[in-house]
Design a protein around this motif. Structure first.
Motif, mmCIF file in Angstrom:
data_model
loop_
_atom_site.group_PDB
_atom_site.id
_atom_site.type_symbol
_atom_site.label_atom_id
_atom_site.label_comp_id
_atom_site.label_asym_id
_atom_site.label_seq_id
_atom_site.Cartn_x
_atom_site.Cartn_y
_atom_site.Cartn_z
ATOM 1 N N LEU A 171 0.835 -1.197 0.000
ATOM 2 C CA LEU A 171 0.000 0.000 0.000
ATOM 3 C C LEU A 171 0.872 1.249 0.000
ATOM 4 O O LEU A 171 1.711 1.440 0.879
ATOM 5 C CB LEU A 171 -0.900 -0.006 1.246
ATOM 6 N N LEU A 172 0.674 2.100 -1.001
ATOM 7 C CA LEU A 172 1.348 3.397 -1.073
ATOM 8 C C LEU A 172 0.299 4.474 -1.346
ATOM 9 O O LEU A 172 -0.769 4.188 -1.877
ATOM 10 C CB LEU A 172 2.406 3.421 -2.178
ATOM 11 N N SER A 173 0.610 5.701 -1.011
ATOM 12 C CA SER A 173 -0.342 6.784 -1.231
ATOM 13 C C SER A 173 -0.412 7.148 -2.709
ATOM 14 O O SER A 173 0.494 6.827 -3.495
ATOM 15 C CB SER A 173 0.062 8.021 -0.427
ATOM 16 N N ALA A 174 -1.473 7.849 -3.072
ATOM 17 C CA ALA A 174 -1.647 8.277 -4.462
ATOM 18 C C ALA A 174 -0.535 9.215 -4.907
ATOM 19 O O ALA A 174 -0.210 9.277 -6.099
ATOM 20 C CB ALA A 174 -3.003 8.952 -4.621
ATOM 21 N N THR A 175 0.068 9.939 -3.970
ATOM 22 C CA THR A 175 1.121 10.883 -4.343
ATOM 23 C C THR A 175 2.489 10.219 -4.467
ATOM 24 O O THR A 175 3.374 10.753 -5.146
ATOM 25 C CB THR A 175 1.219 12.029 -3.316
ATOM 26 N N THR A 176 2.674 9.055 -3.836
ATOM 27 C CA THR A 176 3.991 8.417 -3.869
ATOM 28 C C THR A 176 4.081 7.203 -4.781
ATOM 29 O O THR A 176 5.179 6.823 -5.198
ATOM 30 C CB THR A 176 4.423 7.981 -2.456
ATOM 31 N N ALA A 177 2.952 6.587 -5.117
ATOM 32 C CA ALA A 177 2.996 5.321 -5.859
ATOM 33 C C ALA A 177 3.614 5.474 -7.242
ATOM 34 O O ALA A 177 4.524 4.726 -7.617
ATOM 35 C CB ALA A 177 1.587 4.740 -5.967
ATOM 36 N N THR A 178 3.112 6.425 -8.027
ATOM 37 C CA THR A 178 3.632 6.568 -9.391
ATOM 38 C C THR A 178 5.094 6.990 -9.406
ATOM 39 O O THR A 178 5.893 6.406 -10.156
ATOM 40 C CB THR A 178 2.768 7.553 -10.195
ATOM 41 N N PRO A 179 5.517 7.987 -8.600
ATOM 42 C CA PRO A 179 6.946 8.292 -8.562
ATOM 43 C C PRO A 179 7.809 7.109 -8.136
ATOM 44 O O PRO A 179 8.937 6.959 -8.605
ATOM 45 C CB PRO A 179 7.033 9.447 -7.547
ATOM 46 N N ALA A 180 7.269 6.259 -7.242
ATOM 47 C CA ALA A 180 8.033 5.088 -6.801
ATOM 48 C C ALA A 180 8.265 4.121 -7.952
ATOM 49 O O ALA A 180 9.357 3.564 -8.102
ATOM 50 C CB ALA A 180 7.308 4.387 -5.655
ATOM 51 N N VAL A 181 7.244 3.898 -8.778
ATOM 52 C CA VAL A 181 7.416 3.033 -9.951
ATOM 53 C C VAL A 181 8.361 3.693 -10.948
ATOM 54 O O VAL A 181 9.245 3.043 -11.523
ATOM 55 C CB VAL A 181 6.055 2.732 -10.608
ATOM 56 N N SER A 182 8.202 4.973 -11.160
ATOM 57 C CA SER A 182 9.053 5.700 -12.100
ATOM 58 C C SER A 182 10.521 5.599 -11.710
ATOM 59 O O SER A 182 11.399 5.472 -12.562
ATOM 60 C CB SER A 182 8.623 7.171 -12.158
ATOM 61 N N ALA A 183 10.793 5.631 -10.390
ATOM 62 C CA ALA A 183 12.171 5.567 -9.896
ATOM 63 C C ALA A 183 12.680 4.136 -9.748
ATOM 64 O O ALA A 183 13.862 3.936 -9.448
ATOM 65 C CB ALA A 183 12.265 6.274 -8.545
ATOM 66 N N GLY A 184 11.819 3.149 -9.947
ATOM 67 C CA GLY A 184 12.226 1.759 -9.813
ATOM 68 C C GLY A 184 12.245 1.245 -8.396
ATOM 69 O O GLY A 184 12.713 0.132 -8.140
ATOM 70 N N LYS A 185 11.734 2.032 -7.433
ATOM 71 C CA LYS A 185 11.647 1.561 -6.055
ATOM 72 C C LYS A 185 10.555 0.513 -5.908
ATOM 73 O O LYS A 185 10.595 -0.318 -5.000
ATOM 74 C CB LYS A 185 11.393 2.746 -5.124
ATOM 75 N N VAL A 186 9.552 0.597 -6.779
ATOM 76 C CA VAL A 186 8.516 -0.423 -6.920
ATOM 77 C C VAL A 186 8.455 -0.748 -8.406
ATOM 78 O O VAL A 186 8.618 0.130 -9.251
ATOM 79 C CB VAL A 186 7.142 0.099 -6.430
ATOM 80 N N GLN A 187 8.237 -2.007 -8.734
ATOM 81 C CA GLN A 187 8.343 -2.400 -10.137
ATOM 82 C C GLN A 187 7.064 -2.202 -10.936
ATOM 83 O O GLN A 187 7.110 -2.054 -12.162
ATOM 84 C CB GLN A 187 8.811 -3.859 -10.200
ATOM 85 N N ALA A 188 5.910 -2.213 -10.273
ATOM 86 C CA ALA A 188 4.643 -2.069 -10.988
ATOM 87 C C ALA A 188 3.581 -1.590 -10.009
ATOM 88 O O ALA A 188 3.805 -1.518 -8.794
ATOM 89 C CB ALA A 188 4.228 -3.406 -11.613
ATOM 90 N N GLY A 189 2.403 -1.271 -10.533
ATOM 91 C CA GLY A 189 1.313 -0.853 -9.665
ATOM 92 C C GLY A 189 0.111 -0.395 -10.466
ATOM 93 O O GLY A 189 0.168 -0.277 -11.696
ATOM 94 N N ARG A 190 -0.986 -0.144 -9.725
ATOM 95 C CA ARG A 190 -2.198 0.391 -10.359
ATOM 96 C C ARG A 190 -2.460 1.767 -9.786
ATOM 97 O O ARG A 190 -2.595 1.928 -8.570
ATOM 98 C CB ARG A 190 -3.396 -0.531 -10.133
ATOM 99 N N VAL A 191 -2.559 2.751 -10.667
ATOM 100 C CA VAL A 191 -2.735 4.140 -10.264
ATOM 101 C C VAL A 191 -3.747 4.802 -11.188
ATOM 102 O O VAL A 191 -4.155 4.230 -12.202
ATOM 103 C CB VAL A 191 -1.398 4.911 -10.318
ATOM 104 N N ALA A 192 -4.137 6.024 -10.861
ATOM 105 C CA ALA A 192 -4.993 6.787 -11.753
ATOM 106 C C ALA A 192 -4.262 7.052 -13.062
ATOM 107 O O ALA A 192 -3.065 7.366 -13.069
ATOM 108 C CB ALA A 192 -5.390 8.105 -11.103
ATOM 109 N N THR A 193 -4.968 6.918 -14.174
ATOM 110 C CA THR A 193 -4.348 7.133 -15.478
ATOM 111 C C THR A 193 -3.748 8.529 -15.569
ATOM 112 O O THR A 193 -2.657 8.720 -16.128
ATOM 113 C CB THR A 193 -5.379 6.919 -16.596
ATOM 114 N N GLY A 194 -4.435 9.519 -15.010
ATOM 115 C CA GLY A 194 -3.918 10.882 -15.049
ATOM 116 C C GLY A 194 -2.583 11.007 -14.340
ATOM 117 O O GLY A 194 -1.654 11.646 -14.849
ATOM 118 N N ALA A 195 -2.457 10.409 -13.156
ATOM 119 C CA ALA A 195 -1.201 10.461 -12.411
ATOM 120 C C ALA A 195 -0.076 9.780 -13.190
ATOM 121 O O ALA A 195 1.067 10.262 -13.209
ATOM 122 C CB ALA A 195 -1.371 9.798 -11.046
ATOM 123 N N ALA A 196 -0.406 8.671 -13.848
ATOM 124 C CA ALA A 196 0.602 7.968 -14.644
ATOM 125 C C ALA A 196 1.092 8.840 -15.793
ATOM 126 O O ALA A 196 2.298 8.915 -16.075
ATOM 127 C CB ALA A 196 0.017 6.667 -15.181
#
Length: 319
Positions: free
Chosen positions: A59-84
């Protein structure tokens, strides 16, 4: 940050090497019914073993999940399309959008004295954060009705969904967005559903989620990413076919009774439709609708960014 470091450690591959399964770290945004498939997998990671993967669902917050995937700290995830799309436009080489999911629908709730969008003129609406799905959906819907947020309607920001409910219950605002039955405090304050925020190509695009993957991981582990998508499909099928089991998992995640969780599931579209949570490819035209909404809400200007550059539909389309 400690949570992200723990994810990185869990994803180093040692456990996967021993089991013959590929480890994959995957982020989700909340313990609500919209993320029930992820909760099903989190409760039983072995569900994914037939697909060759060992998932770490976090579980990650909406503000941290996408940056975490972008930085490779998490490998994948489901987020709002807009945030992605916002994150991908800033660093197109960092992540790919590999699938689109139309999740549990959102609704606009207002006091019972309001029965039409026109009556929202001069009123206040609350959203958890600027530029989120809730605000973008309401802006797009009211725009279609000839009512403009910012001009005809005042937008306020509560900081969280729970705080939005509190503002509605106190009478400080006259509208909020929710994706299931409204909590009791707002119901007691006389709020009711004005409309579902979906049903058109534009609204469905804005309200969609995207499965995102860190690009280097995708390049080196395409079978594992495909396996994660297949495991998500299996979890979706289980959530729909075994509502009592799903209710137990949802109850544990939310800290509520099984009866309350079962009521959530019974009141939500997953119990009676096959369209919720289904995968599809994300078309560039749909991505451009989301980008237009983000630009209109002044979240970000995208310039000449081409969303097709960060979309990879091959894993969905070749299934």
């Amino acid at each position: 940050m400690a949570g992200l470091l723990a994810i990185a450690a869990c994803s180093s591959g040692e456990g996967g090497k021993a089991s013959g399964l590929t480890p994959i770290s995957y982020a989700y945004l909340n313990n609500g019914i919209g993320f029930l498939p992820e909760l099903m997998i989190k409760a039983n990671p072995a569900l994914c073993a037939p697909f060759g993967i060992e998932p770490e669902i976090t579980l990650l917050s909406a503000t941290t999940a996408t940056p975490a995937v972008s930085a490779g700290k998490v490998q994948a995830g489901r987020v709002a399309t807009g945030a992605a799309l916002v994150n991908a436009s800033k660093d197109p080489e960092s992540l790919k959008l590999v699938a689109s999911i139309l999740g549990v629908p959102f609704y606009l709730f207002v006091p019972k004295s309001i029965t039409s969008p026109e009556q929202l003129r001069g009123q206040k609406l609350t959203f958890p954060a600027p530029g989120g799905i809730a605000e973008l959906l309401v802006r797009a819907y009211l725009d279609e009705q000839g009512v403009a947020v910012g001009k005809d309607v005042t937008a306020t920001y509560s900081g969280s969904a729970g705080a939005s409910v509190g503002l509605a219950a106190s009478g400080a605002v006259q509208g909020l967005v929710w994706n299931q039955d409204l909590p009791a405090p707002a119901v007691r304050a006389g709020f009711h559903r004005l409309t579902q925020l979906g049903g058109s190509e534009r609204l469905d695009a804005i309200g969609s989620n995207a499965i995102i993957v860190h690009t280097p991981f995708l390049k080196d582990n395409r079978p594992a990413v495909a396996g994660m998508l297949e495991c998500m499909r299996k979890a979706i099928s289980l959530a729909q076919a075994e509502p009592l089991k799903a209710a137990g998992i949802l109850a544990a995640a939310q800290g509520i009774s099984k009866e309350a969780a079962a009521a959530q599931i019974a009141a939500s579209p997953p119990s009676n439709t096959s369209t919720v949570w289904q995968f599809s490819s994300l078309q560039p035209a749909s991505a451009k609708l989301v980008i237009s909404a983000l630009e209109k809400a002044k979240v970000q200007q995208f310039g000449d960014f081409d969303p097709s550059r960060v979309i990879d539909n091959s894993l969905v389309e070749t299934r």
